[in-house]
Enzyme design. Structure first.
Site, mmCIF file in Angstrom:
data_model
loop_
_atom_site.group_PDB
_atom_site.id
_atom_site.type_symbol
_atom_site.label_atom_id
_atom_site.label_comp_id
_atom_site.label_asym_id
_atom_site.label_seq_id
_atom_site.Cartn_x
_atom_site.Cartn_y
_atom_site.Cartn_z
ATOM 1 N N SER A 1 9.055 36.812 18.011
ATOM 2 C CA SER A 1 10.356 36.354 17.522
ATOM 3 C C SER A 1 11.512 37.260 17.913
ATOM 4 O O SER A 1 12.663 36.838 17.872
ATOM 5 C CB SER A 1 10.337 36.188 16.001
ATOM 6 O OG SER A 1 10.334 37.445 15.361
ATOM 7 N N LYS B 1 14.138 41.284 12.047
ATOM 8 C CA LYS B 1 15.112 40.315 12.560
ATOM 9 C C LYS B 1 16.437 41.048 12.797
ATOM 10 O O LYS B 1 16.597 42.220 12.456
ATOM 11 C CB LYS B 1 15.352 39.170 11.561
ATOM 12 C CG LYS B 1 14.115 38.395 11.168
ATOM 13 C CD LYS B 1 13.507 37.613 12.303
ATOM 14 C CE LYS B 1 12.221 36.923 11.844
ATOM 15 N NZ LYS B 1 11.417 36.443 12.937
#
Length: 195
Positions: free
Chosen positions: A50, A91
């Site tokens: 990701s 993230k």
């Protein structure tokens, strides 16, 4: 004979002092390393894709745990946070409290102004199938028109393959473990993060 025995006793005492000195030094170093690891920095192994191209599956990173104790998270910081009781995610912060966010034609708009995302530009340009970041607005994915106080909005750099605030909602600032400072393993991928 007496003098030889006294010399042997002095040598033994010196060795005992030397060994004791080394034991104290090693103990102090171990305590210091433990304290640094517990309160200032820690390391993580990244699993998944990701955060590509910035961070790859299997890379090991150092996370600064103290930064947000004395300061606020900044837009575009790479952060580790508690996603569930058992799982931490890494993230990138896109929105901080008060931000209004939307994406249109692969462009990020923050508070009405477009922003370059240099950290993904090469990866985005290589992407062949449609938009790299699908159009969305903060209202569409969260029901809020701006990021609430005490929260951040996060996205993975690999927008096509990331479970992030578009799916899990805002992240509480208090759930952030820390800011990713560098990748140290494998050595060929060593790098510092500037955002």
């Amino acid at each position: 004979m007496q003098q030889v025995q006294e010399e042997d006793v002095r040598k033994k005492n010196r060795w005992k002092k030397e060994i004791w000195s080394w034991i104290k030094t090693v103990a102090i170093v171990l305590v210091m390393v433990s304290l640094v690891r517990a309160f200032l920095f820690t390391n993580y192994i990244v699993y998944g894709q990701s955060m590509m191209p910035t961070i790859h599956d299997g890379e090991r990173i150092i996370v600064n745990k103290i930064g947000y104790e004395i300061g606020e998270p900044n837009r575009f910081d790479l952060v580790i946070f508690h996603a569930t009781e058992d799982t931490d995610y890494i993230k990138r912060i896109i929105g901080i409290p008060g931000d209004h966010i939307f994406y249109e034609n692969d462009t990020l708009y923050l508070n009405g102004e477009s922003h370059d995302e240099n950290f993904i530009s090469n990866f985005r340009d290589e992407h062949e199938s449609g938009k790299f970041t699908e159009d969305f607005s903060l209202e569409e994915v969260t029901g809020y028109d701006e990021v609430p106080k005490g929260y951040v909005f996060v996205l993975g750099d690999n927008r096509q393959n990331s479970l992030d605030s578009r799916h899990i909602g805002f992240v509480k600032i208090e759930d952030i473990v820390g800011k990713a400072n560098l990748t140290y393993w494998p050595p060929k991928n060593f790098k510092f993060y500037h955002h």
